[in-house]
Enzyme design. Sequence first.
Site, PDB file in Angstrom:
ATOM      1  N   SER A  78     -15.472  10.464 -33.397  1.00 23.88           N
ATOM      2  CA  SER A  78     -14.095  10.381 -32.925  1.00 23.88           C
ATOM      3  C   SER A  78     -13.113  10.573 -34.068  1.00 23.88           C
ATOM      4  O   SER A  78     -13.252   9.980 -35.144  1.00 23.88           O
ATOM      5  CB  SER A  78     -13.864   9.017 -32.267  1.00 23.88           C
ATOM      6  OG  SER A  78     -12.540   8.885 -31.816  1.00 23.88           O
ATOM      7  N   LYS A 108     -13.372  17.508 -33.210  1.00 29.12           N
ATOM      8  CA  LYS A 108     -14.394  18.244 -32.454  1.00 29.12           C
ATOM      9  C   LYS A 108     -13.809  18.986 -31.259  1.00 29.12           C
ATOM     10  O   LYS A 108     -14.043  20.182 -31.073  1.00 29.12           O
ATOM     11  CB  LYS A 108     -15.473  17.257 -31.986  1.00 29.12           C
ATOM     12  CG  LYS A 108     -16.625  17.882 -31.221  1.00 29.12           C
ATOM     13  CD  LYS A 108     -17.661  16.833 -30.847  1.00 29.12           C
ATOM     14  CE  LYS A 108     -17.072  15.764 -29.943  1.00 29.12           C
ATOM     15  NZ  LYS A 108     -18.091  14.909 -29.310  1.00 29.12           N
ATOM     16  N   THR A 109     -13.016  18.281 -30.449  1.00 30.21           N
ATOM     17  CA  THR A 109     -12.434  18.905 -29.262  1.00 30.21           C
ATOM     18  C   THR A 109     -11.401  19.960 -29.658  1.00 30.21           C
ATOM     19  O   THR A 109     -11.364  21.064 -29.099  1.00 30.21           O
ATOM     20  CB  THR A 109     -11.775  17.842 -28.368  1.00 30.21           C
ATOM     21  OG1 THR A 109     -12.778  16.903 -27.955  1.00 30.21           O
ATOM     22  CG2 THR A 109     -11.149  18.470 -27.135  1.00 30.21           C
ATOM     23  N   HIS A 160     -25.093  15.505 -29.259  1.00 31.38           N
ATOM     24  CA  HIS A 160     -23.752  14.988 -28.996  1.00 31.38           C
ATOM     25  C   HIS A 160     -22.776  15.905 -29.721  1.00 31.38           C
ATOM     26  O   HIS A 160     -22.380  15.648 -30.861  1.00 31.38           O
ATOM     27  CB  HIS A 160     -23.643  13.549 -29.498  1.00 31.38           C
ATOM     28  CG  HIS A 160     -22.395  12.853 -29.064  1.00 31.38           C
ATOM     29  ND1 HIS A 160     -21.794  11.859 -29.786  1.00 31.38           N
ATOM     30  CD2 HIS A 160     -21.619  13.011 -27.965  1.00 31.38           C
ATOM     31  CE1 HIS A 160     -20.706  11.435 -29.172  1.00 31.38           C
ATOM     32  NE2 HIS A 160     -20.585  12.121 -28.064  1.00 31.38           N
ATOM     33  N   LYS A 178     -22.478   7.884 -20.190  1.00 32.77           N
ATOM     34  CA  LYS A 178     -23.267   7.690 -21.392  1.00 32.77           C
ATOM     35  C   LYS A 178     -24.686   7.189 -21.084  1.00 32.77           C
ATOM     36  O   LYS A 178     -25.611   7.441 -21.862  1.00 32.77           O
ATOM     37  CB  LYS A 178     -22.560   6.733 -22.348  1.00 32.77           C
ATOM     38  CG  LYS A 178     -21.322   7.358 -22.996  1.00 32.77           C
ATOM     39  CD  LYS A 178     -21.646   8.680 -23.700  1.00 32.77           C
ATOM     40  CE  LYS A 178     -20.437   9.253 -24.431  1.00 32.77           C
ATOM     41  NZ  LYS A 178     -20.741  10.592 -25.019  1.00 32.77           N
ATOM     42  N   ASP A 232     -18.950  17.956 -25.014  1.00 31.20           N
ATOM     43  CA  ASP A 232     -19.462  16.668 -25.497  1.00 31.20           C
ATOM     44  C   ASP A 232     -20.983  16.555 -25.575  1.00 31.20           C
ATOM     45  O   ASP A 232     -21.497  15.962 -26.513  1.00 31.20           O
ATOM     46  CB  ASP A 232     -18.923  15.540 -24.622  1.00 31.20           C
ATOM     47  CG  ASP A 232     -19.056  14.173 -25.267  1.00 31.20           C
ATOM     48  OD1 ASP A 232     -18.731  14.059 -26.463  1.00 31.20           O
ATOM     49  OD2 ASP A 232     -19.491  13.234 -24.592  1.00 31.20           O
ATOM     50  N   ARG A 282     -16.885   1.102 -23.798  1.00 32.87           N
ATOM     51  CA  ARG A 282     -18.274   0.732 -23.588  1.00 32.87           C
ATOM     52  C   ARG A 282     -18.541  -0.694 -24.081  1.00 32.87           C
ATOM     53  O   ARG A 282     -17.841  -1.206 -24.947  1.00 32.87           O
ATOM     54  CB  ARG A 282     -19.211   1.705 -24.315  1.00 32.87           C
ATOM     55  CG  ARG A 282     -19.232   3.111 -23.743  1.00 32.87           C
ATOM     56  CD  ARG A 282     -20.229   4.001 -24.477  1.00 32.87           C
ATOM     57  NE  ARG A 282     -19.937   4.096 -25.903  1.00 32.87           N
ATOM     58  CZ  ARG A 282     -20.620   3.465 -26.862  1.00 32.87           C
ATOM     59  NH1 ARG A 282     -21.638   2.671 -26.538  1.00 32.87           N
ATOM     60  NH2 ARG A 282     -20.301   3.601 -28.130  1.00 32.87           N
ATOM     61  N   ARG A 336      -8.277   7.895 -20.991  1.00 30.56           N
ATOM     62  CA  ARG A 336      -9.185   9.019 -20.735  1.00 30.56           C
ATOM     63  C   ARG A 336      -8.776   9.799 -19.492  1.00 30.56           C
ATOM     64  O   ARG A 336      -8.169   9.255 -18.561  1.00 30.56           O
ATOM     65  CB  ARG A 336     -10.607   8.502 -20.522  1.00 30.56           C
ATOM     66  CG  ARG A 336     -11.230   7.831 -21.739  1.00 30.56           C
ATOM     67  CD  ARG A 336     -11.863   8.815 -22.662  1.00 30.56           C
ATOM     68  NE  ARG A 336     -12.497   8.179 -23.813  1.00 30.56           N
ATOM     69  CZ  ARG A 336     -13.306   8.814 -24.642  1.00 30.56           C
ATOM     70  NH1 ARG A 336     -13.587  10.085 -24.445  1.00 30.56           N
ATOM     71  NH2 ARG A 336     -13.833   8.172 -25.674  1.00 30.56           N
TER      72      ARG A 336
END
Length: 528
Positions: free
Chosen positions: A235, A239-240, A217, A198, A254, A56, A319
């Site tokens: 990050s 989490k994942t 989020h 986003k 997400d 980003r 990604r």
Amino acid sequence: MNSIDTVSELNELLAGNNISVQLSVPQLVEKATSRGEAILTSTGAVKAETGKYTGRSPQDKYIVEEPISKDKIDWGSVNQPISSEIFDALYKKVTNYLKEQEEIFVFKGFAGADKESRLGIQVVNEFAWHNLFAHQLFIRPTEEELIAHQADFTIVSAPNFKANPMIDGTKSETFIIVSMEKRVVLIGGTEYAGEMKKSIFSIMNYLLPEQNILPMHCSANVGESGDVALFFGLSGTGKTTLSADAGRKLIGDDEHGWSDNGVFNIEGGCYAKCIDLTRENEPQIFDAITFGTVLENVVVDPETRVANYADDSLTENTRAAYQIQNIENIVDPSVAGHPNTIVFLTADAFGVLPPISKLTKEQAMYHFLSGFTSKLAGTERGITSPQPAFSTCFGSPFLPLHATVYAEMLGKKIDEHGAQVFLVNTGWTGGEYGVGSRMKLAYTRTMVRAAIDGKLRNVETTTDAVFGLEIPTQIDGVPAEVLIPRNAWEDQAAYDAKATELAHAFRKNFQKFGTVSQDISLKGGPLA
């Protein structure tokens, strides 16, 4: 300069002979490869490169300063204002540019799996692979829904159109501009597809609170009995990994909303990091990369077309974008009830936060606003030791409203539905980074499962002397010395000093929330 009619401009653009609307995945794969935008890999995924922008561009993101929104937006370095005149002039230039292209691509779909609050979106792309990305990440309409589809917001993306800062009023050639009044996201000068995802999330963060829906989020999953768990984390916090549980179904990985009906996924797909991806460590993600998946900046063998996920020569931010249906163990549609358990994940490189602790409502709001994790030595130039990193509500780049709006909503939801909140440290134990060791994933999984199963609601706890957190003194399968972080350090005086240092960083960061009630600032944070 007179304000342009964006609706008329858009209608004129979409009435052109170069428009391809709602192409299928195979059609978009053919277009992307035949136009030289991407290559086909051995799994049937398409691989594209995004050039110099592999992530980003937050410094090039703006919100138009308009009467409808200017008194609501939390203006600052994240939400940078830009004038209507600059937006109008760029919008005219971009639409004229797209009219001249041989072919442009349109996707129509939705954001939000809850049909009562979903947002109709339309994505207009210069690149076929970007349109494929939109097809994978957003919610795809049925044939009946497509007939009646109306766009509440439109993304217009022209990566090859580059702004001239001297003329166009931008900081660089890149721009991501949101007009809440005209319901348009205008993107140019960057090929990074994540800007589309986003931008819509930022818009949902603006719109949903008006409907008493908390945008979040986070990842979410649900057990066989309907018990819902949320996982917030920046990050590298896990989490994942932790939300992917064979015994529970994934709601989403997400972005979610929490309404009066329960939790729903905002997206229709996953945008997973795939650096160092292996089937052994992340089987769900690895096996989800099939035909039509978009691989961004992944290095691929030119002959075998096999992806080398360990190669970070283009970027570490590689990604994979795929439909959530590529994962077997999901809820479809992506909706469930109210959360029973909320987990805040932090990777504490100072090694002083407990591996798991129970939070009061005030502590939950405090740590939600703080959004703490750590930057490690070597991750950025000049960082030679762990540094505290705070991202408000675990998603500060995507919050148009003041952070307290989201925190107060969270507090009300916790009260209404009795959710238990836990702070889980997936970082270091027995010493700071370089001295101690990373928390064992097996221990973390055991603790999180105990929390989700309700086994920690009434257990005996001890109060952390620095942070005031309630730490369970016993969890089956986890050594007792691991649970109390001070006991895991050989040099307990060093622990005390490091804990005091981190507590000071928390207090210093929290000073920016001057309008927060004393209940949160005094009862939620480290002890005085």
